[in-house]
Design a protein around this motif. Structure first.
Motif, short mmCIF file in Angstrom:
data_model
loop_
_atom_site.label_atom_id
_atom_site.label_comp_id
_atom_site.label_asym_id
_atom_site.label_seq_id
_atom_site.Cartn_x
_atom_site.Cartn_y
_atom_site.Cartn_z
N PRO A 10 0.65 -1.17 0.02
CA PRO A 10 -0.11 0.06 -0.05
C PRO A 10 0.75 1.48 0.11
O PRO A 10 0.38 2.27 -0.29
CB PRO A 10 -0.90 -0.08 1.29
CG PRO A 10 -0.68 -1.44 1.64
CD PRO A 10 0.55 -2.09 1.38
N TYR A 11 2.04 1.26 0.33
CA TYR A 11 2.81 2.37 0.69
C TYR A 11 4.14 2.44 -0.66
O TYR A 11 4.47 3.29 -0.96
CB TYR A 11 3.58 2.27 1.96
CG TYR A 11 2.57 2.22 3.15
CD1 TYR A 11 1.76 3.28 3.44
CD2 TYR A 11 2.29 0.80 3.70
CE1 TYR A 11 0.94 3.02 4.50
CE2 TYR A 11 1.50 0.72 4.67
CZ TYR A 11 0.74 1.75 5.03
OH TYR A 11 -0.22 1.53 6.20
N LEU A 12 4.71 1.19 -0.77
CA LEU A 12 5.69 1.03 -1.93
C LEU A 12 5.49 -0.06 -2.68
O LEU A 12 5.98 -1.46 -2.23
CB LEU A 12 7.04 1.08 -1.05
CG LEU A 12 8.08 1.30 -2.14
CD1 LEU A 12 8.12 2.48 -2.89
CD2 LEU A 12 9.60 1.40 -1.25
N GLY A 13 4.51 -0.24 -3.82
CA GLY A 13 4.28 -1.36 -4.52
C GLY A 13 5.28 -1.83 -5.60
O GLY A 13 5.17 -2.91 -6.02
N GLU A 14 6.30 -0.96 -5.92
CA GLU A 14 7.37 -1.31 -6.90
C GLU A 14 8.43 -1.64 -6.38
O GLU A 14 8.94 -1.16 -5.57
CB GLU A 14 7.41 -0.01 -8.07
CG GLU A 14 6.07 0.17 -8.47
CD GLU A 14 5.21 -1.20 -9.64
OE1 GLU A 14 6.47 -1.42 -10.01
OE2 GLU A 14 4.40 -1.15 -9.45
N PHE A 15 9.52 -2.38 -7.02
CA PHE A 15 10.68 -2.84 -6.76
C PHE A 15 11.81 -1.35 -6.93
O PHE A 15 11.69 -1.02 -7.95
CB PHE A 15 11.30 -3.96 -7.44
CG PHE A 15 12.77 -4.12 -7.18
CD1 PHE A 15 13.10 -4.49 -6.07
CD2 PHE A 15 13.61 -3.92 -8.43
CE1 PHE A 15 14.75 -4.94 -5.91
CE2 PHE A 15 14.93 -4.19 -8.21
CZ PHE A 15 15.42 -4.55 -6.88
N VAL A 16 12.27 -0.96 -5.93
CA VAL A 16 13.00 0.28 -5.98
C VAL A 16 14.67 0.23 -6.03
O VAL A 16 15.52 1.06 -5.95
CB VAL A 16 12.66 1.49 -5.12
CG1 VAL A 16 11.35 1.93 -5.37
CG2 VAL A 16 13.04 0.87 -3.60
N GLY A 17 14.82 -1.42 -5.98
CA GLY A 17 16.31 -1.47 -5.98
C GLY A 17 16.56 -1.74 -4.26
O GLY A 17 16.01 -1.49 -3.49
N GLY A 18 17.69 -2.63 -4.10
CA GLY A 18 18.20 -3.15 -2.81
C GLY A 18 17.25 -3.72 -1.99
O GLY A 18 16.48 -4.62 -2.29
N HIS A 19 16.96 -3.11 -0.73
CA HIS A 19 16.03 -3.75 0.11
C HIS A 19 15.16 -2.48 0.44
O HIS A 19 14.41 -2.59 1.80
CB HIS A 19 16.83 -4.22 1.38
CG HIS A 19 17.58 -5.35 1.31
ND1 HIS A 19 18.65 -5.36 0.82
CD2 HIS A 19 17.07 -6.87 1.34
CE1 HIS A 19 19.22 -6.60 0.68
NE2 HIS A 19 18.32 -7.41 0.93
N GLY A 20 14.62 -1.85 -0.52
CA GLY A 20 13.86 -0.69 -0.15
C GLY A 20 12.25 -1.09 0.24
O GLY A 20 11.99 -0.57 1.22
#
Length: 285
Positions: free
Chosen positions: A193-203
């Motif tokens: 719900p807050y960060l649904g996409e892969f942004v790299g690393g362990h975000g």
């Protein structure tokens, strides 16, 4: 050199090293290990050349068993050391465990050493006067795992009366990045719900794990990352919004070559002091 995928700049380091070597007219061969079993296997075979594969597989199996045993004892240490009556007793046992584990050559020895050390640690006398906190440690894999990079923050937290639960261990990284179908779906679902996409690393994992740890009753969260780490900055911005909205106890620490142990200790001490007063206010209600 290790490689990487996605927007995290770690994947560029090996390529930059190649360019630097070429500019210096150095013909050194740089081998970059990408995070996949196939790539590790092919490049490993190239490096090792002629090798007894049954012995290699046995060695990998033994190393994996040792890794799991080490992590199990480390989890115990991060809980027990915070409340021990005799300061340093559990860490001494951990040191002896590591020396014994280094010499272990069979699965039977590993299991025996693991059980003996586990029993000793679980019987460690507690100091009833100590006020204990529970802290979740999240963030970028290297700064969370490497004690020389984070000034052994786990020991600092333990000695200040905080039991620690980490979201990153090497075995979990291997499962989730090298083996298909082992992604931590619970953590990714919490982050969605807050960060649904892969942004790299362990975000995404930092966001999801932080929220799950707080739901589980942890007193606070400490996020660790190297300075300017883009995935963790994105995670921090998401957590900051939730922190302001719901008054969540989250401390973000960025580390680089200018970081000092004294400054880090002061910030941690202030954070735990805030958690102590927060607990007192909740008890008074």
């Amino acid at each position: 050199m290790g490689g990487g995928i996605g927007p995290c700049r770690f994947g560029l380091y090996g390529e930059v090293q190649k360019v630097i070597m070429e500019s210096l007219h150095n013909k050194m061969e740089i081998i970059i290990f990408e995070p996949s079993i196939k790539d590790l296997w092919l490049k490993g075979r190239y490096l090792l050349g002629q090798i007894n594969y049954p012995n290699l597989l046995y060695g990998i199996r033994l190393a994996w068993q040792k890794l799991l045993a080490m992590e199990e004892i480390e989890k115990l240490l991060l809980t027990i050391r915070a409340g021990e009556k005799e300061i340093g007793s559990s860490e001494k046992q951990y040191g002896l465990f590591r020396k014994r584990m280094e010499k272990a050559c069979t699965s039977w020895e590993i299991k025996k050493i693991l059980k003996e050390t586990s029993d000793i640690l679980k019987s460690t006398p507690y100091d009833p006067a100590r006020k204990l906190f529970t802290i979740g440690l999240v963030g970028e894999i290297y700064t969370v795992m490497e004690k020389s990079a984070n000034f052994n923050i786990e020991r600092t937290l333990n000695r200040l009366g905080a039991q620690v639960e980490k979201n990153i261990y090497l075995s979990a990284w291997v499962r989730e990045n090298l083996l298909p179908g082992f992604k931590n779906k619970k953590v990714l679902k919490a982050a969605a719900p807050y960060l649904g996409e892969f942004v790299g690393g362990h975000g995404r994992e930092t966001v999801g794990e932080s929220l799950l740890l707080l739901e589980d009753g942890k007193d606070g969260i400490i996020q660790l990352a190297p300075l300017t780490c883009m995935p963790e900055i994105i995670a921090q911005s998401v957590l900051l919004e939730e922190k302001i909205k719901y008054n969540l106890p989250i401390l973000s620490l960025y580390l680089d070559e200018h970081s000092q142990e004294v400054g880090l200790h002061t910030r941690i001490e202030a954070f735990l002091d805030m958690l102590y007063h927060r607990k007192e206010r909740e008890l008074d209600r």
